[in-house]
Design an enzyme around this catalytic site. Structure first.
Site, PDB file in Angstrom:
ATOM      1  N   ASP A  26       0.861  -1.193   0.000  1.00 58.74           N
ATOM      2  CA  ASP A  26       0.000   0.000   0.000  1.00 58.74           C
ATOM      3  C   ASP A  26       0.892   1.237   0.000  1.00 58.74           C
ATOM      4  O   ASP A  26       2.111   1.124  -0.117  1.00 58.74           O
ATOM      5  CB  ASP A  26      -0.956  -0.020   1.209  1.00 58.74           C
ATOM      6  CG  ASP A  26      -2.304   0.621   0.886  1.00 58.74           C
ATOM      7  OD1 ASP A  26      -2.312   1.746   0.355  1.00 58.74           O
ATOM      8  OD2 ASP A  26      -3.342  -0.014   1.150  1.00 58.74           O
ATOM      9  N   HIS A 101      -2.624   3.259  -4.957  1.00 64.87           N
ATOM     10  CA  HIS A 101      -2.111   2.793  -3.659  1.00 64.87           C
ATOM     11  C   HIS A 101      -0.699   2.230  -3.804  1.00 64.87           C
ATOM     12  O   HIS A 101      -0.366   1.177  -3.236  1.00 64.87           O
ATOM     13  CB  HIS A 101      -3.059   1.753  -3.043  1.00 64.87           C
ATOM     14  CG  HIS A 101      -4.297   2.371  -2.441  1.00 64.87           C
ATOM     15  ND1 HIS A 101      -4.248   3.299  -1.417  1.00 64.87           N
ATOM     16  CD2 HIS A 101      -5.610   2.210  -2.730  1.00 64.87           C
ATOM     17  CE1 HIS A 101      -5.479   3.675  -1.102  1.00 64.87           C
ATOM     18  NE2 HIS A 101      -6.328   3.043  -1.887  1.00 64.87           N
ATOM     19  N   ASP A 163      -8.383  -0.461  -6.682  1.00 63.60           N
ATOM     20  CA  ASP A 163      -9.278   0.522  -6.067  1.00 63.60           C
ATOM     21  C   ASP A 163      -8.626   1.894  -5.982  1.00 63.60           C
ATOM     22  O   ASP A 163      -7.399   2.016  -5.943  1.00 63.60           O
ATOM     23  CB  ASP A 163      -9.687   0.070  -4.655  1.00 63.60           C
ATOM     24  CG  ASP A 163      -8.491  -0.168  -3.750  1.00 63.60           C
ATOM     25  OD1 ASP A 163      -7.498  -0.750  -4.222  1.00 63.60           O
ATOM     26  OD2 ASP A 163      -8.533   0.242  -2.574  1.00 63.60           O
ATOM     27  N   GLU A 164      -9.453   2.906  -5.932  1.00 66.03           N
ATOM     28  CA  GLU A 164      -9.061   4.268  -5.564  1.00 66.03           C
ATOM     29  C   GLU A 164      -7.809   4.751  -6.308  1.00 66.03           C
ATOM     30  O   GLU A 164      -6.917   5.336  -5.708  1.00 66.03           O
ATOM     31  CB  GLU A 164      -8.840   4.344  -4.043  1.00 66.03           C
ATOM     32  CG  GLU A 164     -10.101   3.993  -3.267  1.00 66.03           C
ATOM     33  CD  GLU A 164      -9.933   4.013  -1.753  1.00 66.03           C
ATOM     34  OE1 GLU A 164     -10.818   4.549  -1.085  1.00 66.03           O
ATOM     35  OE2 GLU A 164      -8.919   3.477  -1.237  1.00 66.03           O
ATOM     36  N   TRP A 230     -17.020  -3.775  -2.819  1.00 65.89           N
ATOM     37  CA  TRP A 230     -16.832  -3.111  -1.513  1.00 65.89           C
ATOM     38  C   TRP A 230     -17.653  -1.845  -1.378  1.00 65.89           C
ATOM     39  O   TRP A 230     -18.091  -1.504  -0.294  1.00 65.89           O
ATOM     40  CB  TRP A 230     -15.346  -2.836  -1.245  1.00 65.89           C
ATOM     41  CG  TRP A 230     -14.694  -1.727  -2.032  1.00 65.89           C
ATOM     42  CD1 TRP A 230     -14.261  -1.774  -3.318  1.00 65.89           C
ATOM     43  CD2 TRP A 230     -14.360  -0.410  -1.560  1.00 65.89           C
ATOM     44  NE1 TRP A 230     -13.691  -0.583  -3.683  1.00 65.89           N
ATOM     45  CE2 TRP A 230     -13.726   0.274  -2.627  1.00 65.89           C
ATOM     46  CE3 TRP A 230     -14.518   0.254  -0.337  1.00 65.89           C
ATOM     47  CZ2 TRP A 230     -13.266   1.593  -2.521  1.00 65.89           C
ATOM     48  CZ3 TRP A 230     -14.059   1.564  -0.223  1.00 65.89           C
ATOM     49  CH2 TRP A 230     -13.447   2.213  -1.303  1.00 65.89           C
ATOM     50  N   PHE A 256     -14.667  -4.481   9.120  1.00 70.32           N
ATOM     51  CA  PHE A 256     -14.430  -4.657  10.553  1.00 70.32           C
ATOM     52  C   PHE A 256     -13.483  -3.597  11.113  1.00 70.32           C
ATOM     53  O   PHE A 256     -13.118  -3.637  12.284  1.00 70.32           O
ATOM     54  CB  PHE A 256     -13.888  -6.066  10.836  1.00 70.32           C
ATOM     55  CG  PHE A 256     -14.853  -7.178  10.520  1.00 70.32           C
ATOM     56  CD1 PHE A 256     -16.204  -6.928  10.309  1.00 70.32           C
ATOM     57  CD2 PHE A 256     -14.411  -8.488  10.444  1.00 70.32           C
ATOM     58  CE1 PHE A 256     -17.099  -7.955  10.019  1.00 70.32           C
ATOM     59  CE2 PHE A 256     -15.288  -9.533  10.158  1.00 70.32           C
ATOM     60  CZ  PHE A 256     -16.625  -9.257   9.943  1.00 70.32           C
ATOM     61  N   TRP A 306      -8.765  -3.534   7.617  1.00 65.54           N
ATOM     62  CA  TRP A 306      -7.676  -2.588   7.315  1.00 65.54           C
ATOM     63  C   TRP A 306      -7.049  -2.153   8.630  1.00 65.54           C
ATOM     64  O   TRP A 306      -7.751  -1.842   9.592  1.00 65.54           O
ATOM     65  CB  TRP A 306      -8.248  -1.371   6.570  1.00 65.54           C
ATOM     66  CG  TRP A 306      -8.990  -1.743   5.342  1.00 65.54           C
ATOM     67  CD1 TRP A 306     -10.338  -1.808   5.182  1.00 65.54           C
ATOM     68  CD2 TRP A 306      -8.420  -2.121   4.074  1.00 65.54           C
ATOM     69  NE1 TRP A 306     -10.645  -2.201   3.896  1.00 65.54           N
ATOM     70  CE2 TRP A 306      -9.500  -2.402   3.204  1.00 65.54           C
ATOM     71  CE3 TRP A 306      -7.111  -2.251   3.597  1.00 65.54           C
ATOM     72  CZ2 TRP A 306      -9.308  -2.800   1.876  1.00 65.54           C
ATOM     73  CZ3 TRP A 306      -6.920  -2.647   2.292  1.00 65.54           C
ATOM     74  CH2 TRP A 306      -8.010  -2.913   1.440  1.00 65.54           C
TER      75      TRP A 306
HETATM   76  C1  ACM Z   1     -11.003  -0.319  -0.162  1.00 70.91           C
HETATM   77  O1  ACM Z   1     -11.514  -0.271   0.974  1.00 70.91           O
HETATM   78  N1  ACM Z   1     -10.351   0.723  -0.643  1.00 70.91           N
HETATM   79  C2  ACM Z   1     -11.111  -1.499  -0.989  1.00 70.91           C
END
Ligand code: ACM
Length: 366
Positions: A26, A101, A163-164, A230, A256, A306
């Site tokens: 990340d 990321h 993602d993102e 997600w 979570f 996370w």
């Molecule tokens: C995410 O929570 N960015 C997959």
């Protein structure tokens, strides 16, 4: 710590959860040794300090702890963990994030990025403009990484994030714009789709399937891709209708890392949100809006943990349990047999088991 990862895998197996999704890279750290590219860990596994508390709109008000932080799993560590999991019927799905990321990777090898400028491993949380360059060089680099990853993980599925991925740098770069044109693509979303398709083809050639977060739907889905839905359930529904396999991971039922109480002052600092035990238990992984003929594409559901606000194993356990116990029942119990009161009755005994196993679960009555 490696020993805690093993304990967590034992706890997954105890709850009949058969997959450990391991988010290994990340912006704030690259956590897996890659022999061909040692700077991924000698540089990318370390950040000079960490933000204290949440980010704010006012960067001047942010405080940093001044403590260098980092570490990574060696390939021997990974082999040991994967084998330990296999012996307990748990498959380990590694996640190597791209094209967003990726600050830690770009800090280690600036030529992976769009600007080529040196940067540092991120010291705060969130989403950054830095993004991998869609060049032959970067694609070959990441495929080299995946070659080592595939040698370590026998998993049929390899997660590539997706993602993102902020497109600001791609929009501003004449080279990237020229590439979009040369490839005959519509825009930056399509370019991400193209990038992921290069990876999908590479994984497929080696008999593996790409998994990605639901953003991978936006640029045209790779033929073999499995989607993790997600941002709610819509991505999962769209992917299943298109014939893709799906893992349901919606924030409102399966994150979570969200608070377990509305009274945040009595809880350890968390990212935000509110996900009480009863809401996890009430989840049905087959979306109500999905036609029955596509339901078999829903492989299951997954809890997300996370860890940016989880400084150690005890904090991880506090967020995972007992919500993980509820998730286990969600994915193994036909809807008609679900019964929250019955679950709570059985959970009282189960929490005694968790105590004996030295699990720092969150008590129910708070
Ligand atoms: C995410 O929570 N960015 C997959």
């Amino acid at each position: 710590p490696k020993e805690f990862v093993k304990k967590y895998i034992v706890l997954l197996a105890l709850h009949k959860l058969n997959t450990f999704h391991w988010h290994l890279t990340d912006d704030q750290g690259w956590r897996i040794e890659i022999e061909k590219y040692p700077r991924l860990t000698s540089v990318g596994a370390w950040r000079k300090e960490t933000l204290v508390g949440h980010s704010t709109d006012d960067p001047a008000a942010e405080r940093y702890d001044g403590v260098r932080h980092g570490g990574f799993y060696t390939q021997d560590d990974v082999r040991e963990i994967v084998e330990y999991a296999r012996a307990r019927f748990v498959n380990v799905v590694p996640e190597i994030e791209m094209p967003g990321h990726s600050v830690a990777a770009i800090a280690a090898y600036p030529d992976l990025g769009v600007t080529g400028r040196p940067t540092e491993v991120a010291t705060k949380w969130g989403v950054f403009d830095d993004i991998l360059a869609p060049t032959d060089h970067t694609i070959a680099f990441m495929q080299d990484v995946l070659t080592e990853v595939m040698a370590l993980f026998p998993s049929p599925w390899i997660h590539l994030g997706g993602d993102e991925a902020v497109k600001t740098e791609w929009k501003a770069s004449p080279e990237v714009q020229a590439r979009i044109k040369a490839l005959g693509l519509k825009d930056e979303e399509a370019l991400q789709g193209w990038f992921m398709k290069q990876m999908d083809a590479f994984l497929a050639k080696h008999g593996r399937r790409l998994v990605g977060w639901d953003e991978i739907l936006e640029g045209g889905l790779s033929p073999n891709a499995v989607v993790m839905s997600w941002r709610g359930e819509d991505g999962g529904i769209a992917a299943a209708r298109a014939g893709h396999d799906v893992v349901m991971t919606p924030t409102q039922y399966t994150y979570f890392d969200y608070y377990q109480s509305k009274d945040r002052d009595r809880e350890p600092l968390a990212i935000g949100g509110y996900l009480p035990l009863e809401q996890v238990y009430g989840y049905d992984p087959v979306p109500a809006g999905l036609e029955p003929e596509f339901a078999s594409h829903i492989l299951g559901a997954q809890g997300q943990l996370w860890s940016e606000y989880l400084p150690g194993p005890k904090a991880v356990e506090y967020m995972a349990f007992p919500r993980l116990c509820a998730l286990a029942e969600v994915v193994w119990t036909p809807k008609a047999r679900k019964d929250y009161q019955g679950f709570l009755t059985r959970l009282a005994t189960h929490l005694e088991r968790l105590s004996i196993l030295d699990v720092n679960y969150r008590p129910l009555d708070q």
